[in-house]
Design a protein around this motif. Structure first.
Motif, PDB file in Angstrom:
ATOM      1  N   ILE A 128     -20.218   9.817 -24.660  1.00 17.15           N
ATOM      2  CA  ILE A 128     -21.266   8.885 -24.223  1.00 17.15           C
ATOM      3  C   ILE A 128     -21.477   9.018 -22.711  1.00 17.15           C
ATOM      4  CG2 ILE A 128     -21.847   6.409 -24.016  1.00 17.15           C
ATOM      5  CD1 ILE A 128     -20.306   6.069 -26.697  1.00 17.15           C
ATOM      6  N   VAL A 129     -20.354   9.170 -21.980  1.00 17.05           N
ATOM      7  CA  VAL A 129     -20.445   9.296 -20.516  1.00 17.05           C
ATOM      8  C   VAL A 129     -21.217  10.571 -20.137  1.00 17.05           C
ATOM      9  CG1 VAL A 129     -19.095   9.605 -18.399  1.00 17.05           C
ATOM     10  CG2 VAL A 129     -18.331   7.975 -20.130  1.00 17.05           C
ATOM     11  N   PHE A 130     -20.898  11.692 -20.809  1.00 11.37           N
ATOM     12  CA  PHE A 130     -21.590  12.958 -20.508  1.00 11.37           C
ATOM     13  C   PHE A 130     -23.082  12.853 -20.822  1.00 11.37           C
ATOM     14  CE2 PHE A 130     -17.494  15.552 -20.724  1.00 11.37           C
ATOM     15  CZ  PHE A 130     -17.560  15.930 -19.394  1.00 11.37           C
ATOM     16  N   THR A 131     -23.419  12.201 -21.943  1.00 15.09           N
ATOM     17  CA  THR A 131     -24.832  12.052 -22.313  1.00 15.09           C
ATOM     18  C   THR A 131     -25.559  11.235 -21.238  1.00 15.09           C
ATOM     19  OG1 THR A 131     -24.085  12.001 -24.599  1.00 15.09           O
ATOM     20  CG2 THR A 131     -26.369  11.357 -24.213  1.00 15.09           C
ATOM     21  N   THR A 132     -24.920  10.126 -20.826  1.00 14.82           N
ATOM     22  CA  THR A 132     -25.523   9.286 -19.780  1.00 14.82           C
ATOM     23  C   THR A 132     -25.689  10.086 -18.482  1.00 14.82           C
ATOM     24  OG1 THR A 132     -24.272   7.492 -20.784  1.00 14.82           O
ATOM     25  CG2 THR A 132     -25.351   6.997 -18.687  1.00 14.82           C
ATOM     26  N   MET A 133     -24.654  10.911 -18.178  1.00 14.05           N
ATOM     27  CA  MET A 133     -24.691  11.703 -16.941  1.00 14.05           C
ATOM     28  C   MET A 133     -25.888  12.663 -16.957  1.00 14.05           C
ATOM     29  SD  MET A 133     -21.721  14.349 -15.657  1.00 14.05           S
ATOM     30  CE  MET A 133     -22.217  15.734 -16.693  1.00 14.05           C
ATOM     31  N   ILE A 134     -26.112  13.301 -18.088  1.00 12.88           N
ATOM     32  CA  ILE A 134     -27.218  14.264 -18.171  1.00 12.88           C
ATOM     33  C   ILE A 134     -28.571  13.546 -18.052  1.00 12.88           C
ATOM     34  CG2 ILE A 134     -28.389  15.869 -19.773  1.00 12.88           C
ATOM     35  CD1 ILE A 134     -25.507  16.837 -20.484  1.00 12.88           C
ATOM     36  N   ILE A 135     -28.672  12.371 -18.686  1.00 12.72           N
ATOM     37  CA  ILE A 135     -29.910  11.578 -18.565  1.00 12.72           C
ATOM     38  C   ILE A 135     -30.119  11.193 -17.098  1.00 12.72           C
ATOM     39  CG2 ILE A 135     -31.028   9.370 -19.211  1.00 12.72           C
ATOM     40  CD1 ILE A 135     -29.491   9.638 -21.930  1.00 12.72           C
ATOM     41  N   PHE A 136     -29.033  10.791 -16.429  1.00 13.22           N
ATOM     42  CA  PHE A 136     -29.119  10.408 -15.014  1.00 13.22           C
ATOM     43  C   PHE A 136     -29.577  11.599 -14.160  1.00 13.22           C
ATOM     44  CE2 PHE A 136     -27.027  10.375 -10.841  1.00 13.22           C
ATOM     45  CZ  PHE A 136     -27.637   9.253 -10.286  1.00 13.22           C
ATOM     46  N   PHE A 137     -29.009  12.784 -14.432  1.00 14.45           N
ATOM     47  CA  PHE A 137     -29.381  13.986 -13.672  1.00 14.45           C
ATOM     48  C   PHE A 137     -30.868  14.290 -13.842  1.00 14.45           C
ATOM     49  CE2 PHE A 137     -24.909  16.128 -13.509  1.00 14.45           C
ATOM     50  CZ  PHE A 137     -24.504  15.146 -12.618  1.00 14.45           C
ATOM     51  N   LYS A 138     -31.373  14.097 -15.052  1.00  9.34           N
ATOM     52  CA  LYS A 138     -32.790  14.353 -15.353  1.00  9.34           C
ATOM     53  C   LYS A 138     -33.665  13.386 -14.540  1.00  9.34           C
ATOM     54  CE  LYS A 138     -36.329  15.968 -17.528  1.00  9.34           C
ATOM     55  NZ  LYS A 138     -36.853  17.243 -17.035  1.00  9.34           N
ATOM     56  N   ILE A 139     -33.251  12.083 -14.577  1.00 12.22           N
ATOM     57  CA  ILE A 139     -34.008  11.067 -13.827  1.00 12.22           C
ATOM     58  C   ILE A 139     -33.940  11.377 -12.329  1.00 12.22           C
ATOM     59  CG2 ILE A 139     -34.103   8.573 -13.256  1.00 12.22           C
ATOM     60  CD1 ILE A 139     -32.878   8.110 -16.104  1.00 12.22           C
ATOM     61  N   TYR A 140     -32.788  11.859 -11.878  1.00 12.39           N
ATOM     62  CA  TYR A 140     -32.549  12.182 -10.463  1.00 12.39           C
ATOM     63  C   TYR A 140     -33.420  13.359 -10.004  1.00 12.39           C
ATOM     64  CZ  TYR A 140     -29.500  12.484  -6.321  1.00 12.39           C
ATOM     65  OH  TYR A 140     -28.991  12.479  -5.052  1.00 12.39           O
ATOM     66  N   GLY A 141     -33.972  14.090 -10.973  1.00 11.44           N
ATOM     67  CA  GLY A 141     -34.895  15.179 -10.644  1.00 11.44           C
ATOM     68  C   GLY A 141     -34.283  16.565 -10.723  1.00 11.44           C
ATOM     69  N   MET A 142     -33.091  16.655 -11.332  1.00 10.35           N
ATOM     70  CA  MET A 142     -32.470  17.979 -11.442  1.00 10.35           C
ATOM     71  C   MET A 142     -33.120  18.783 -12.555  1.00 10.35           C
ATOM     72  SD  MET A 142     -28.518  16.972 -10.860  1.00 10.35           S
ATOM     73  CE  MET A 142     -27.840  18.605 -11.048  1.00 10.35           C
ATOM     74  N   GLU A 143     -33.137  20.069 -12.360  1.00 11.04           N
ATOM     75  CA  GLU A 143     -33.774  20.956 -13.345  1.00 11.04           C
ATOM     76  C   GLU A 143     -32.772  21.301 -14.461  1.00 11.04           C
ATOM     77  OE1 GLU A 143     -35.307  25.498 -13.732  1.00 11.04           O
ATOM     78  OE2 GLU A 143     -34.947  24.696 -11.713  1.00 11.04           O
ATOM     79  N   ILE A 144     -33.102  20.926 -15.681  1.00 10.09           N
ATOM     80  CA  ILE A 144     -32.199  21.217 -16.803  1.00 10.09           C
ATOM     81  C   ILE A 144     -32.614  22.552 -17.420  1.00 10.09           C
ATOM     82  CG2 ILE A 144     -31.436  20.469 -19.096  1.00 10.09           C
ATOM     83  CD1 ILE A 144     -31.764  17.589 -18.149  1.00 10.09           C
ATOM     84  N   SER A 145     -31.670  23.494 -17.517  1.00 14.41           N
ATOM     85  CA  SER A 145     -32.023  24.808 -18.075  1.00 14.41           C
ATOM     86  C   SER A 145     -31.132  25.120 -19.288  1.00 14.41           C
ATOM     87  CB  SER A 145     -31.828  25.891 -17.009  1.00 14.41           C
ATOM     88  OG  SER A 145     -30.449  26.145 -16.850  1.00 14.41           O
ATOM     89  N   TRP A 146     -31.405  26.247 -19.944  1.00 13.13           N
ATOM     90  CA  TRP A 146     -30.621  26.641 -21.119  1.00 13.13           C
ATOM     91  C   TRP A 146     -29.166  26.911 -20.744  1.00 13.13           C
ATOM     92  CZ3 TRP A 146     -28.237  31.348 -20.959  1.00 13.13           C
ATOM     93  CH2 TRP A 146     -28.708  32.257 -20.001  1.00 13.13           C
TER      94      TRP A 146
END
Lengths: 258, 245
Positions: free
Chosen positions: A116-134
């Motif tokens: 759950i923590v990792f999922t929240t972290m990734i959502i936070f990174f996305k909101i923060y404006g980080m580029e999510i790649s493959w």
């Protein structure tokens, strides 16, 4: 005595779900604490090391999150596992349950919360404006490697504490020392001499944190060789510990009562 | 008594406890010594003896909870359950959840426990309270729930340590009757009890432990007769000791 391995697995997962439910019912904010604890720790580290001490690492808040969250997972799981057999003395004295059941229950409980923590972290990174790649898909391999490492360490420390109850204090001190030695709040490349860096990376936790940062901050694939070594070492320790538990299983019930 | 009908066999079993006196010094206490006997399929074996004679240790050896320091234990059955009230209970969880996990720890599969859940709730008389956390239960309600779970679970060999008297008088009567029915069925049972009348009523054979050693094993009437004689002589000798002093 259980009818079969399937029955044992069934008890394991039922107990896992009930333990999570029980843990959540003990606080007002329940499941939110699972996310709040690593978030608060990251904020504290950010305030101390970046704002007060004027750290020089770029994008320090993300840098801290990438180190702190995997480190807290390792530290909490190993510390909780060190007491797992002692804490279950009531159950151990009433039912013939294989002793790896208890540290592994702790490992899976913490792994569930960590998912759950990792999922929240990734959502936070996305909101923060980080580029999510493959490349981020390779996180799954790093997470599984860390799970293997935690399982091996948990089985080891849980086996020792009933013989030496004071060992749990050593575990908590060692994990604290490990935090300073794993580059949670500093970049090892900035702090260590180049000839010392390879020794620093022999610490599996430091190596995993480096790989998390590679993937999440630099969008580069992890060091597969290093992950392979950590997996092999962990699997070897898991194998040694399971054979040890098989030989000494009925020793523990008497050990924790006498 | 043949090995083919035995569900379990103990040969020269000894169990010692280690107690720490100081940092490097330990003392040893022998809880069981030279214990050899078999448990026959379908029988109820009573275990009697004074406090501290090793009865509970023996049950834990039979349940494979304790290993032995010497001798050998052979199981010829798949499933042995030490009947413990409130086994694995968590105060934060509801009566229903606790009944499920406790039943599973006593040796039943999840679906088997779920199938018997209505019977458990019915017997424990906890209908409207079953979904409340058990930390809100009285001790009587807790033991009713624990007993009902233990009663409804099946096991090839059931080990019972003084759990026949629980709850208030009304519940105790129905609990005693229900447990007596279970024991008197084809179930193989080892019953540890201080109540000689209970042992006389329920057990086919009785094993008498004295100071960790097997004093006698045989038909219940015969063993109880010898045990009562021993207790009378023991009492008389302690009275005469007191008179001399």
């Amino acid at each position: 005595m259980f009818i079969s391995r399937v029955h044992l697995v069934e008890v394991f997962f039922t107990k896992l779900v009930f333990n999570l439910k029980s843990e959540a019912s003990q606080t007002y904010l329940a499941y939110i604490w699972w996310i709040l604890e690593p978030a608060l720790m990251s904020v504290v580290f950010y305030v101390v090391f970046d704002l007060f001490l004027a750290g020089r690492v770029p994008n320090f808040f993300i840098f801290i999150i990438c180190g702190q969250i995997p480190f807290l997972w390792f530290s909490n799981s190993v510390n909780n596992a060190s007491k797992s057999i002692m804490d279950a003395h009531g159950l151990i004295n009433q039912a013939a349950i294989p002793k790896p059941f208890f540290p592994m229950l702790v490992v899976f409980q913490d792994a569930f919360k960590q998912a759950i923590v990792f999922t929240t972290m990734i959502i936070f990174f996305k909101i923060y404006g980080m580029e999510i790649s493959w490349v981020w898909l390779s996180l799954a391999v790093i997470i599984l490697t860390q799970l293997l490492l935690i399982s091996a360490a948990a089985l080891l420390v849980a086996a020792i504490t009933p013989f030496l109850p004071d060992f749990k204090y050593l575990v908590s001190t060692t994990t604290m020392a490990l935090m300073f030695g794993s580059g949670v709040f500093y970049s090892y490349k900035d702090v260590l001499l180049p000839q010392h860096q390879q020794f620093f990376l022999m610490n599996p936790v430091a190596n995993l944190i480096k790989n998390y940062r590679h993937v999440l901050m630099e969008n580069t694939l992890p060091d597969w060789t290093a992950l392979g070594y950590i997996c092999l070492g962990s699997l070897a320790l898991i194998f040694i510990m399971t054979s040890y538990y098989r030989r000494t299983d009925t020793l523990y019930a008497r050990l924790i009562t006498q | 008594m043949t090995a083919t009908t035995a569900v379990m066999e103990l040969r020269d079993v000894a169990v010692r406890y280690k107690t720490r006196k100081s940092f490097f010094r330990h003392d040893y206490f022998t809880a069981l010594e030279n214990i050899s006997f078999s448990i026959i399929k379908g029988e109820t074996l009573g275990v009697i003896g004074a406090n501290g004679c090793g009865k509970s240790t023996l049950l834990k050896v039979l349940a494979n909870i304790y290993g032995v320091d010497s001798g050998e234990v052979s199981w010829y059955c798949q499933q042995v359950s030490l009947l413990s009230l409130t086994l694995g209970f968590d105060p934060e969880l509801s009566g229903r959840d606790n009944a499920i996990i406790s039943g599973m720890l006593l040796g039943s599969r999840r679906q088997e426990v779920l199938n018997k859940l209505d019977e458990i709730i019915e017997f424990s008389e906890l209908h409207e309270f079953i979904d409340n956390p058990i930390k809100t239960y009285s001790s009587g309600m807790l033991s009713r729930l624990g007993f009902s779970v233990a009663l409804k679970m099946e096991s090839e060999l059931l080990l019972i340590d003084e759990v026949l008297a629980v709850g208030d008088n009304k519940f105790m009567d129905s609990a005693k009757d229900a447990m007596a029915d279970k024991i008197n069925s084809d179930q193989t049972v080892v019953l540890v009890s201080h109540s000689l009348s209970q042992v006389k009523m329920l057990c086919d054979r009785t094993l008498w432990l004295e100071g960790g050693k097997l004093q006698m094993i045989g038909p219940t009437d015969h063993v109880l007769e010898e045990y009562e004689l021993f207790l009378r002589n023991d009492n008389q000798s302690s009275v005469s000791h007191r008179l001399i002093e």
